[in-house]
Design a protein around this motif. Sequence first.
Motif, PDB file in Angstrom:
ATOM      1  N   MET A  44      60.237  11.613  55.166  1.00  0.00           N
ATOM      2  CA  MET A  44      60.775  13.101  55.439  1.00  0.00           C
ATOM      3  C   MET A  44      59.712  13.527  56.237  1.00  0.00           C
ATOM      4  O   MET A  44      58.656  13.507  55.790  1.00  0.00           O
ATOM      5  CB  MET A  44      60.975  13.722  53.943  1.00  0.00           C
ATOM      6  CG  MET A  44      61.818  13.445  52.965  1.00  0.00           C
ATOM      7  SD  MET A  44      63.490  13.383  53.358  1.00  0.00           S
ATOM      8  CE  MET A  44      63.827  15.416  53.408  1.00  0.00           C
TER       9      MET A  44
ATOM     10  N   ARG B  66      58.307  17.163  57.316  1.00  0.00           N
ATOM     11  CA  ARG B  66      58.156  18.536  56.989  1.00  0.00           C
ATOM     12  C   ARG B  66      57.276  19.212  58.028  1.00  0.00           C
ATOM     13  O   ARG B  66      56.169  18.595  58.239  1.00  0.00           O
ATOM     14  CB  ARG B  66      57.774  18.810  55.575  1.00  0.00           C
ATOM     15  CG  ARG B  66      58.986  18.582  54.604  1.00  0.00           C
ATOM     16  CD  ARG B  66      58.765  18.717  53.164  1.00  0.00           C
ATOM     17  NE  ARG B  66      58.047  17.546  52.612  1.00  0.00           N
ATOM     18  CZ  ARG B  66      57.207  17.560  51.607  1.00  0.00           C
ATOM     19  NH1 ARG B  66      56.940  18.614  50.959  1.00  0.00           N
ATOM     20  NH2 ARG B  66      56.684  16.676  50.916  1.00  0.00           N
TER      21      ARG B  66
ATOM     22  N   THR C 219      62.316  21.305  57.999  1.00  0.00           N
ATOM     23  CA  THR C 219      62.499  19.888  57.615  1.00  0.00           C
ATOM     24  C   THR C 219      63.119  19.283  59.102  1.00  0.00           C
ATOM     25  O   THR C 219      63.372  19.847  59.917  1.00  0.00           O
ATOM     26  CB  THR C 219      63.395  19.807  56.483  1.00  0.00           C
ATOM     27  OG1 THR C 219      64.695  20.413  57.032  1.00  0.00           O
ATOM     28  CG2 THR C 219      62.882  20.465  55.260  1.00  0.00           C
TER      29      THR C 219
ATOM     30  N   SER D 264      64.226  25.670  56.890  1.00  0.00           N
ATOM     31  CA  SER D 264      64.493  25.285  55.496  1.00  0.00           C
ATOM     32  C   SER D 264      64.393  26.758  54.592  1.00  0.00           C
ATOM     33  O   SER D 264      65.236  27.173  53.817  1.00  0.00           O
ATOM     34  CB  SER D 264      63.581  24.184  55.061  1.00  0.00           C
ATOM     35  OG  SER D 264      63.657  24.133  53.681  1.00  0.00           O
TER      36      SER D 264
END
Length: 59
Positions: free
Chosen positions: A4, A6, A19, A24
């Motif tokens: 992921m 971020r 994100t 987000s």
Amino acid sequence: MGVMLRKRKKFGPLILHFTQNGFSSWSIKIGRWSWNSRAKAHRVDLPGPLHWKQDKSGT
């Protein structure tokens, strides 16, 4: 499980969270107190690794 991405951008006490899908949420942090727009939760950092959190339901 995939990786992921971020990222955070800080503008003084305002923090924008991104994100891999884009924007987000946002947070505001003043001293030890913070509030997050997605969780709608208040958080206070306590000494050491502890923190206190109150979510939108008040529990």
